[in-house]
Scaffold this motif. Structure first.
Motif, PDB file in Angstrom:
ATOM      1  N   ALA A  65       0.842  -1.190   0.000  1.00  0.00           N
ATOM      2  CA  ALA A  65       0.000   0.000   0.000  1.00  0.00           C
ATOM      3  C   ALA A  65       0.879   1.243   0.000  1.00  0.00           C
ATOM      4  N   MET A 121       1.253   4.602   1.618  1.00  0.00           N
ATOM      5  CA  MET A 121       0.806   5.328   2.813  1.00  0.00           C
ATOM      6  C   MET A 121       1.153   6.795   2.624  1.00  0.00           C
ATOM      7  N   THR A 135      -4.071   9.492   8.003  1.00  0.00           N
ATOM      8  CA  THR A 135      -3.280   8.930   6.915  1.00  0.00           C
ATOM      9  C   THR A 135      -4.203   8.207   5.940  1.00  0.00           C
ATOM     10  N   TYR A 150      -4.313   1.119  -2.460  1.00  0.00           N
ATOM     11  CA  TYR A 150      -3.935  -0.108  -3.173  1.00  0.00           C
ATOM     12  C   TYR A 150      -4.456   0.015  -4.599  1.00  0.00           C
ATOM     13  N   LEU A 170       0.230  -1.606  11.435  1.00  0.00           N
ATOM     14  CA  LEU A 170       1.403  -1.422  10.601  1.00  0.00           C
ATOM     15  C   LEU A 170       2.649  -1.647  11.434  1.00  0.00           C
ATOM     16  N   PHE A 204      -4.139   4.920   3.062  1.00  0.00           N
ATOM     17  CA  PHE A 204      -3.462   3.778   2.450  1.00  0.00           C
ATOM     18  C   PHE A 204      -4.176   3.475   1.148  1.00  0.00           C
TER      19      PHE A 204
END
Length: 159
Positions: free
Chosen positions: A25, A27, A74, A78, A56, A76
């Motif tokens: 991912a 981040m 944050t 994909y 994490l 993430f």
């Protein structure tokens, strides 16, 4: 077309499939001037009481630590070349180094690979749950989106 779902269970299988296939991912955090910074990492995810929860395992770095100390939000992301996507907006919180129960849980979760295919043995990088170079972050998602590439169908869950 974007649909909002009421329950994470409605998108969990698709989310787990994408994350398990993609694994890595991006981040993103922001600095004190609001500028984004991205890095590629491997978080793991589980469902607790019907809600997504993430973890994490990472090395402490001055940049990431400063960003999260100032703003713990944050994202993430994909992505696959087939345009399948999953995004998780979350709040990241450091797990204290003396919280050995949580650190053991994360160690085991990575070993079991959650979702299937997404983890790895943390012993490749750290000597154990008490390794001072191991930083564990608890990720509390407030928004998860999955997009199916073949028709760009988008579904969003919000806490």
């Amino acid at each position: 077309m974007t649909t909002t779902v009421e329950s994470f269970a409605e998108i969990r299988d698709e989310f787990d499939t994408y994350v398990g296939n993609i694994v890595y991912a991006t981040m993103t955090t922001v600095d004190k001037q609001g500028r984004p910074r991205a890095r590629v990492l491997i978080p793991v995810w589980e469902t607790v009481d019907g809600q997504p929860a993430g973890w994490l395992a990472t090395f402490p770095t001055p940049v990431k630590d400063a960003h999260l100390a100032r703003n713990p939000h944050t994202t993430f992301s994909y992505w696959t070349p087939q345009q399948n996507q999953a995004s998780v907006d979350a709040v990241a919180e450091g797990v204290p180094s003396d919280d050995l129960a949580s650190r053991r849980h994360v160690w085991d979760l990575y070993q079991r690979t959650s979702p299937p295919g997404a983890g790895y043995p943390l012993s490749q990088f750290w000597s154990g749950i008490d390794d001072p170079k191991l930083r564990v972050l608890r990720l509390t998602p407030w928004r998860v989106q999955v997009i199916r590439g073949r028709d760009l169908r988008s579904r969003i869950w919000r806490a």
